[in-house]
Design a protein around this motif. Sequence first.
Motif, short mmCIF file in Angstrom:
data_model
loop_
_atom_site.label_atom_id
_atom_site.label_comp_id
_atom_site.label_asym_id
_atom_site.label_seq_id
_atom_site.Cartn_x
_atom_site.Cartn_y
_atom_site.Cartn_z
N THR A 144 0.80 -1.22 0.00
CA THR A 144 0.00 0.00 0.00
C THR A 144 0.83 1.27 0.00
O THR A 144 0.26 2.37 -0.15
CB THR A 144 -0.91 0.03 1.24
N GLN A 145 2.14 1.16 0.15
CA GLN A 145 2.97 2.34 0.31
C GLN A 145 3.90 2.55 -0.89
O GLN A 145 4.44 1.58 -1.44
CB GLN A 145 3.80 2.23 1.58
N ASP A 146 4.09 3.78 -1.28
CA ASP A 146 4.97 4.14 -2.40
C ASP A 146 6.32 4.57 -1.83
O ASP A 146 6.42 5.58 -1.13
CB ASP A 146 4.33 5.27 -3.21
N ALA A 147 7.35 3.80 -2.14
CA ALA A 147 8.69 4.10 -1.64
C ALA A 147 9.56 4.82 -2.66
O ALA A 147 10.74 5.07 -2.41
CB ALA A 147 9.38 2.79 -1.21
N SER A 148 8.97 5.20 -3.81
CA SER A 148 9.77 5.78 -4.89
C SER A 148 10.39 7.12 -4.52
O SER A 148 11.38 7.54 -5.11
CB SER A 148 8.92 5.92 -6.15
N VAL A 149 9.82 7.81 -3.53
CA VAL A 149 10.35 9.11 -3.12
C VAL A 149 11.77 8.98 -2.56
O VAL A 149 12.53 9.95 -2.54
CB VAL A 149 9.42 9.77 -2.07
N PHE A 150 12.16 7.77 -2.18
CA PHE A 150 13.49 7.56 -1.62
C PHE A 150 14.51 7.09 -2.65
O PHE A 150 15.66 6.81 -2.31
CB PHE A 150 13.42 6.57 -0.46
N GLU A 151 14.10 6.99 -3.91
CA GLU A 151 15.03 6.61 -4.97
C GLU A 151 16.16 7.63 -5.05
O GLU A 151 15.93 8.84 -5.13
CB GLU A 151 14.30 6.54 -6.31
N GLY A 152 17.39 7.15 -5.00
CA GLY A 152 18.55 8.02 -5.01
C GLY A 152 18.91 8.59 -3.66
O GLY A 152 19.93 9.26 -3.50
N GLY A 153 18.06 8.31 -2.65
CA GLY A 153 18.35 8.74 -1.29
C GLY A 153 19.16 7.68 -0.55
O GLY A 153 19.59 6.69 -1.12
N ARG A 154 19.33 7.89 0.71
CA ARG A 154 20.15 6.97 1.52
C ARG A 154 19.30 6.15 2.49
O ARG A 154 18.20 6.56 2.88
CB ARG A 154 21.19 7.76 2.32
N TYR A 155 19.87 5.02 2.85
CA TYR A 155 19.28 4.20 3.91
C TYR A 155 20.39 3.84 4.89
O TYR A 155 21.56 3.71 4.53
CB TYR A 155 18.63 2.94 3.34
N VAL A 156 20.02 3.70 6.16
CA VAL A 156 20.95 3.30 7.21
C VAL A 156 20.24 2.27 8.08
O VAL A 156 19.11 2.49 8.52
CB VAL A 156 21.39 4.49 8.09
N THR A 157 20.90 1.16 8.32
CA THR A 157 20.35 0.10 9.15
C THR A 157 20.97 0.19 10.54
O THR A 157 22.19 0.22 10.68
CB THR A 157 20.66 -1.29 8.55
N LEU A 158 20.13 0.23 11.57
CA LEU A 158 20.59 0.30 12.95
C LEU A 158 20.11 -0.96 13.68
O LEU A 158 18.90 -1.21 13.77
CB LEU A 158 20.03 1.53 13.66
N ARG A 159 21.06 -1.73 14.18
CA ARG A 159 20.70 -2.97 14.90
C ARG A 159 20.83 -2.75 16.40
O ARG A 159 21.88 -2.36 16.89
CB ARG A 159 21.60 -4.13 14.46
N LEU A 160 19.75 -3.02 17.11
CA LEU A 160 19.74 -2.90 18.56
C LEU A 160 19.99 -4.28 19.17
O LEU A 160 19.29 -5.24 18.82
CB LEU A 160 18.40 -2.37 19.07
N THR A 161 20.97 -4.40 20.04
CA THR A 161 21.18 -5.66 20.74
C THR A 161 20.29 -5.71 21.97
O THR A 161 19.72 -4.69 22.39
CB THR A 161 22.65 -5.82 21.17
N SER A 162 20.17 -6.88 22.57
CA SER A 162 19.24 -7.05 23.69
C SER A 162 19.60 -6.19 24.89
O SER A 162 18.72 -5.81 25.67
CB SER A 162 19.18 -8.52 24.10
N ALA A 163 20.88 -5.87 25.08
CA ALA A 163 21.30 -5.11 26.25
C ALA A 163 21.15 -3.60 26.08
O ALA A 163 21.28 -2.85 27.04
CB ALA A 163 22.76 -5.43 26.58
N MET A 164 20.85 -3.15 24.87
CA MET A 164 20.79 -1.72 24.61
C MET A 164 19.50 -1.08 25.11
O MET A 164 18.52 -1.76 25.44
CB MET A 164 20.93 -1.45 23.10
N TYR A 165 19.51 0.23 25.14
CA TYR A 165 18.32 1.03 25.41
C TYR A 165 17.36 0.83 24.24
O TYR A 165 17.73 1.00 23.07
CB TYR A 165 18.76 2.49 25.53
N HIS A 166 16.09 0.48 24.52
CA HIS A 166 15.19 0.01 23.47
C HIS A 166 14.17 1.04 22.99
O HIS A 166 13.31 0.72 22.17
CB HIS A 166 14.43 -1.22 23.97
#
Length: 302
Positions: A144-166
């Motif tokens: 249902t969502q159009d993601a084309s507005v992010f074409e040419g933009g950046r993405y960053v993945t952030l992984r939270l471990t179990s011990a981190m602030y959630h």
Amino acid sequence: MDERHAAPPLDGRSATAGPGWLKRLVAQEDLNFLLTNRVPRIALTRLMGRFARIESPLLTRLSIGIWRMFTPLDLSEARHTRFRSLKDCFTRELKDGARPFDARPEVFASPSDGIVGATGVVERGQVYQAKGFPYSTEELFGPTQDASVFEGGRYVTLRLTSAMYHRFHAPADGTVEHVTYLSGDTWNVNPVALARVERLFCRNERAVVRMRLASGHPVALVPVAAILVASIRLHFLDVLLHLGRRGANEMPCRAPHVKGQEMGWFEHGSTIIVFVPPGFELAEGIAQGVQVRAGQALLKLR
């Protein structure tokens, strides 16, 4: 084939022909993958959710003690150090001032604590969860969502471990305009699984939070759940998103936020994928493997 059961080469050499340390490392990765993924993931996740809500001071202290044996859990920044349940510890608040947010208007701050994973530019609707493992923004965002507005933009993945602030926060001043919740699986989201299970983020339970910054730029935060964590709380909707909500749940809203305002939390560690349109670049020092804290500069508007 969707899953790759053999460990990926670590340095261009065969695992069978490598030195002893390499064989041991590959064996550890295999064991990690087996213990966290070759199990009834959804059933275990629901069971963990029930266990974490049991209000018993003795059981909670015992559980936290065991948890600390396996993770670098640090509660020195927690607002409270006595917890009614394991869930209370997972979703703990921090002392005032523990996570100052970069106030510069051109800075897009990290919405959460985390370890930077895959990052790059969205090209032809494709991004990566790990080297050689692409997935599409169209599938991640749902039908249902159009993601084309992010074409040419950046993405960053952030992984939270179990011990981190959630808890996670608004990365900049702006307004949340829409949330799409997509139920799914609960694969582990650690590097071992990301290097073996294709399109993992698109399979797991997730929410797509669409936000328009005060600067006018559209951005998206995609919290992705994982094994033992399949509940996402969003304050501005006063709703707990969980595995019982099937299909694509559409939740239009208009929720203004100021930079640093708390948006919600995970009930254990997981992942947030950040999407910004063209015009942003990585902030200084942001690279794969770097650990960041909520409020730290993540991206900057050129």
